[in-house]
Design an enzyme around this catalytic site. Sequence first.
Site, PDB file in Angstrom:
ATOM      1  N   GLU A  25      10.261  70.236  83.535  1.00 18.96           N
ATOM      2  CA  GLU A  25       9.803  69.770  84.838  1.00 18.96           C
ATOM      3  C   GLU A  25      10.887  69.995  85.876  1.00 18.96           C
ATOM      4  O   GLU A  25      12.079  70.069  85.551  1.00 18.96           O
ATOM      5  CB  GLU A  25       9.454  68.275  84.751  1.00 18.96           C
ATOM      6  CG  GLU A  25       8.881  67.699  86.043  1.00 18.96           C
ATOM      7  CD  GLU A  25       8.323  66.291  85.865  1.00 18.96           C
ATOM      8  OE1 GLU A  25       7.747  65.756  86.827  1.00 18.96           O
ATOM      9  OE2 GLU A  25       8.447  65.735  84.759  1.00 18.96           O
ATOM     10  N   ASN A 172      -2.107  65.647  86.101  1.00 17.87           N
ATOM     11  CA  ASN A 172      -1.167  64.998  85.199  1.00 17.87           C
ATOM     12  C   ASN A 172      -1.076  63.515  85.543  1.00 17.87           C
ATOM     13  O   ASN A 172      -0.954  63.153  86.716  1.00 17.87           O
ATOM     14  CB  ASN A 172       0.224  65.625  85.330  1.00 17.87           C
ATOM     15  CG  ASN A 172       1.302  64.772  84.669  1.00 17.87           C
ATOM     16  OD1 ASN A 172       1.438  64.776  83.444  1.00 17.87           O
ATOM     17  ND2 ASN A 172       2.047  64.020  85.457  1.00 17.87           N
ATOM     18  N   GLU A 173      -1.151  62.682  84.534  1.00 16.36           N
ATOM     19  CA  GLU A 173      -1.001  61.231  84.713  1.00 16.36           C
ATOM     20  C   GLU A 173      -1.767  60.736  85.936  1.00 16.36           C
ATOM     21  O   GLU A 173      -1.237  60.016  86.788  1.00 16.36           O
ATOM     22  CB  GLU A 173       0.472  60.835  84.778  1.00 16.36           C
ATOM     23  CG  GLU A 173       1.195  61.061  83.463  1.00 16.36           C
ATOM     24  CD  GLU A 173       2.582  60.423  83.400  1.00 16.36           C
ATOM     25  OE1 GLU A 173       3.035  59.847  84.419  1.00 16.36           O
ATOM     26  OE2 GLU A 173       3.211  60.505  82.327  1.00 16.36           O
ATOM     27  N   TYR A 248       6.163  57.315  75.446  1.00 17.48           N
ATOM     28  CA  TYR A 248       7.618  57.318  75.376  1.00 17.48           C
ATOM     29  C   TYR A 248       8.105  56.095  74.616  1.00 17.48           C
ATOM     30  O   TYR A 248       7.504  55.016  74.684  1.00 17.48           O
ATOM     31  CB  TYR A 248       8.226  57.313  76.780  1.00 17.48           C
ATOM     32  CG  TYR A 248       8.072  58.613  77.530  1.00 17.48           C
ATOM     33  CD1 TYR A 248       8.948  59.667  77.319  1.00 17.48           C
ATOM     34  CD2 TYR A 248       7.042  58.790  78.449  1.00 17.48           C
ATOM     35  CE1 TYR A 248       8.814  60.864  78.007  1.00 17.48           C
ATOM     36  CE2 TYR A 248       6.895  59.985  79.141  1.00 17.48           C
ATOM     37  CZ  TYR A 248       7.787  61.018  78.918  1.00 17.48           C
ATOM     38  OH  TYR A 248       7.643  62.203  79.602  1.00 17.48           O
ATOM     39  N   GLU A 304       3.605  64.785  76.499  1.00 16.74           N
ATOM     40  CA  GLU A 304       4.858  64.120  76.862  1.00 16.74           C
ATOM     41  C   GLU A 304       5.158  63.081  75.795  1.00 16.74           C
ATOM     42  O   GLU A 304       4.387  62.134  75.610  1.00 16.74           O
ATOM     43  CB  GLU A 304       4.779  63.466  78.248  1.00 16.74           C
ATOM     44  CG  GLU A 304       4.732  64.458  79.395  1.00 16.74           C
ATOM     45  CD  GLU A 304       4.889  63.801  80.771  1.00 16.74           C
ATOM     46  OE1 GLU A 304       5.574  62.750  80.859  1.00 16.74           O
ATOM     47  OE2 GLU A 304       4.325  64.340  81.733  1.00 16.74           O
ATOM     48  N   GLN A 353      12.481  66.146  77.528  1.00 21.12           N
ATOM     49  CA  GLN A 353      12.197  67.475  78.053  1.00 21.12           C
ATOM     50  C   GLN A 353      13.183  68.467  77.463  1.00 21.12           C
ATOM     51  O   GLN A 353      14.089  68.090  76.720  1.00 21.12           O
ATOM     52  CB  GLN A 353      12.264  67.466  79.576  1.00 21.12           C
ATOM     53  CG  GLN A 353      11.149  66.670  80.227  1.00 21.12           C
ATOM     54  CD  GLN A 353      11.144  66.776  81.744  1.00 21.12           C
ATOM     55  OE1 GLN A 353      11.827  67.607  82.337  1.00 21.12           O
ATOM     56  NE2 GLN A 353      10.361  65.911  82.378  1.00 21.12           N
TER      57      GLN A 353
END
Length: 504
Positions: A25, A172-173, A248, A304, A353
């Site tokens: 990103e 995204n999201e 996460y 992610e 990432q």
Amino acid sequence: MTKLVINAANKKSKINKEIYGHFSEHLGRCIYEGIYVGEHSAIPNRNGMRTDVVEALKKIKVPVLRWPGGCFADEYHWRDGIGPKEQRKKMINTHWGGVVEDNSFGTHEFFELCEQLGCEAYVNGNLGSGTVQEMSEWVEYITFGGQSPMTEQRAANGHPDPWKLNFFGVGNENWGCGGNMNPDYYANEYRRYQTYVRNYDSASPIFKICCGANVDDYEWTEEVLKTCFHHSEERVHGFMDGLSLHYYVFPEGWDTKGSATEFDEKVWYKTLAKAWRMKELVERHGKIMDRFDPEKKIGMIVDEWGAWYDVEPGTNPGFLYQQNTIRDALVAGITLNIFNKHSDRVKMANLAQMVNVLQSVILTDGADMILTPTYHVFDMYKYHQDAQLLDSYIETEEIGLEDEWRVPNLTESVSQAQDGSLHITITNLSAEDAYDVETALTGYRAETVTGEIVHGEMHEKNTFEEPQRVQVRPFEGARLADGKICFTIPACSVLHLEVKGTAC
């Protein structure tokens, strides 16, 4: 003695190579400094891409790369990143660090990077602040080989031929940074936007990915699928190929996540318990998907995932730069074993990432580069890519310091590669104890076994002063005895065994 049972005759799902994907990103020093330094940099590069980083990533066989975000994707306008670099629009990266984004890394540079890595391209489109036309024309700019204003512009910018676009994420999201949408609203927007993500090359259709849930938001999964399938039961598979999931590991919590390097045994187990939670998330979201898609035509895309700690002291809080220890090697090994074991539904995953951000596989400092413990796990697990998952089971016991954060002491997955060899990956989550393991094979006669391992004290890490402290080392402890494989797996370790033999 712990028993590991492998039935090589019971071949299950294919482990897509894309499960070992990565994510880059426009965030902190991931793209700029980490991957891209520009054509005129003193750091050795090819067309602006760091040679050392590219070569290291090629070694772990990066199969697919997601770009440009993340939250950045839904404020990214692709035309800002094409044409002469001195004329590209400069902007403030409002999501990450408030720094100037000069757009010197754009569409052409991304596909150059994919070409150098030899990997597939996964582009995330801007649904949150972009238009249908903007998204549609970006796909046309990338993939159309005929005559149009978009192809003329691409040729004028130095690339007459189209690129191959393997995967495209429509937003995204969108439940959060991508527009704070409700699931039914987003699903209807998804239906509309994806209509104009056209397949200009019918021989290579674009795999379209719908924005899925954050962690355990099962309502989002339910409502998005319900809306997308409404009046479209027979046609939905033509416009949704994948549904994403983001998760996460925060050892402490969102506000104070905890240090990447300073933690005690209690936090060790808490972190690994949260990594193990991925199994529950994949299975529960998977059951909802099964109701709408029992044939598993729609892939779960965990694009992610990884551990998220407080940033390293003295660094920009918006850059999300963190160190990487043996603990992260275990997080990676546990998670990848889970994905392997659920590869009938999980079709792609992208570690967050790639460089210098969150649970990265590489850290850079100027011209220097180090490989993290997570990198070495990906190096050992690369043999699972496009292999056949085998039926396997390992005896486990629960360990940990508190009832709330108990974990299995061991996790495993086993696959058979195209050359017939078996690959066994095992993690030992114990902070202190080694375990003797006896592996019984059915349907396969083992002739040789070799091993490699990443292990050490839980806090060990690679630094620019000691870049080789944690690395993949040969494992000499596996032996064959009466057709069984016997070994002792040490504490805090991720182990890979390669078994060669013949089917029986």
